[in-house]
Design a protein around this motif. Structure first.
Motif, mmCIF file in Angstrom:
data_model
loop_
_atom_site.group_PDB
_atom_site.id
_atom_site.type_symbol
_atom_site.label_atom_id
_atom_site.label_comp_id
_atom_site.label_asym_id
_atom_site.label_seq_id
_atom_site.Cartn_x
_atom_site.Cartn_y
_atom_site.Cartn_z
ATOM 1 N N UNK A 50 0.855 -1.188 0.000
ATOM 2 C CA UNK A 50 0.000 0.000 0.000
ATOM 3 C C UNK A 50 0.889 1.235 0.000
ATOM 4 N N UNK A 51 0.468 2.253 -0.695
ATOM 5 C CA UNK A 51 1.244 3.487 -0.752
ATOM 6 C C UNK A 51 2.272 3.467 -1.859
ATOM 7 N N UNK A 52 3.409 4.134 -1.591
ATOM 8 C CA UNK A 52 4.464 4.253 -2.591
ATOM 9 C C UNK A 52 5.818 4.071 -1.906
ATOM 10 N N UNK A 70 2.240 5.275 3.341
ATOM 11 C CA UNK A 70 0.822 5.451 3.031
ATOM 12 C C UNK A 70 0.163 6.171 4.194
ATOM 13 N N UNK A 71 -1.088 6.537 4.022
ATOM 14 C CA UNK A 71 -1.805 7.215 5.097
ATOM 15 C C UNK A 71 -2.055 6.275 6.278
ATOM 16 N N UNK A 96 7.531 0.912 11.747
ATOM 17 C CA UNK A 96 6.668 0.281 10.753
ATOM 18 C C UNK A 96 5.353 -0.214 11.352
ATOM 19 N N UNK A 97 4.336 -0.247 10.494
ATOM 20 C CA UNK A 97 3.031 -0.802 10.846
ATOM 21 C C UNK A 97 2.902 -2.244 10.346
ATOM 22 N N UNK A 98 3.663 -2.565 9.289
ATOM 23 C CA UNK A 98 3.548 -3.881 8.666
ATOM 24 C C UNK A 98 4.866 -4.238 8.003
#
Length: 155
Positions: A50-52, A70-71, A96-98
């Protein structure tokens, strides 16, 4: 392939020199076990990105390495082609979230991370019915005798 080191306190993702260059990451990624919220196996890690990439390297369908912004939060990815992968959701990690990794050892990682769980793993059948159904042992059937074909009438 990344090397995963797991001990009782942390999971360390050891990056090779090429992975460090492509991910724009100076060292290994250390994750405290207490911050691991969920681990999932997937056949296609590309759907989880997700995101860039920022900073990172992305060649669509070939590699995705580095930090993905990402948001929803920052993710760290080391993804190669369409191979089996692991998605590690984190809760309370400072960076990090993931974490999304392509690895052949995803099932072993999931099993190793569950070793310190207090309760024993429960079979899905136990959860649904409370008992495990037992099928009776197969019995041998008697062979049926077949009638010999009758001779064709003479013409």
């Amino acid at each position: 392939m990344v090397t995963l080191l797991l001990d009782s306190t942390q999971l360390e993702i050891v990056l090779s020199g090429a992975e460090r260059v492509l991910a724009f990451h100076k060292g290994n990624v250390a994750i405290e076990r207490s911050t691991i919220a969920k681990v999932q196996l997937t056949d296609d890690a590309w759907t989880w990105l997700r995101g860039f990439p920022s900073p990172g390297t992305h060649v669509r369908g070939v590699i995705a390495m580095g930090t993905w912004r990402s948001s929803a939060g920052d993710d760290f990815a080391i993804v190669r082609r369409h191979r089996p992968s692991v998605v590690i959701d984190l809760n309370g990690h400072p960076e990090y979230e993931r974490i999304i990794l392509t690895t052949r050892h995803g099932l072993q990682l999931v099993q190793a991370l569950r070793l310190d769980v207090d309760t024993q793993a429960v079979d899905v059948v136990d959860l649904a019915t409370g008992t495990i159904p037992v099928e009776p042992a197969p019995t041998k059937k008697k062979a049926r005798k077949r009638k010999a074909p009758s001779p064709a009438p003479a013409t």
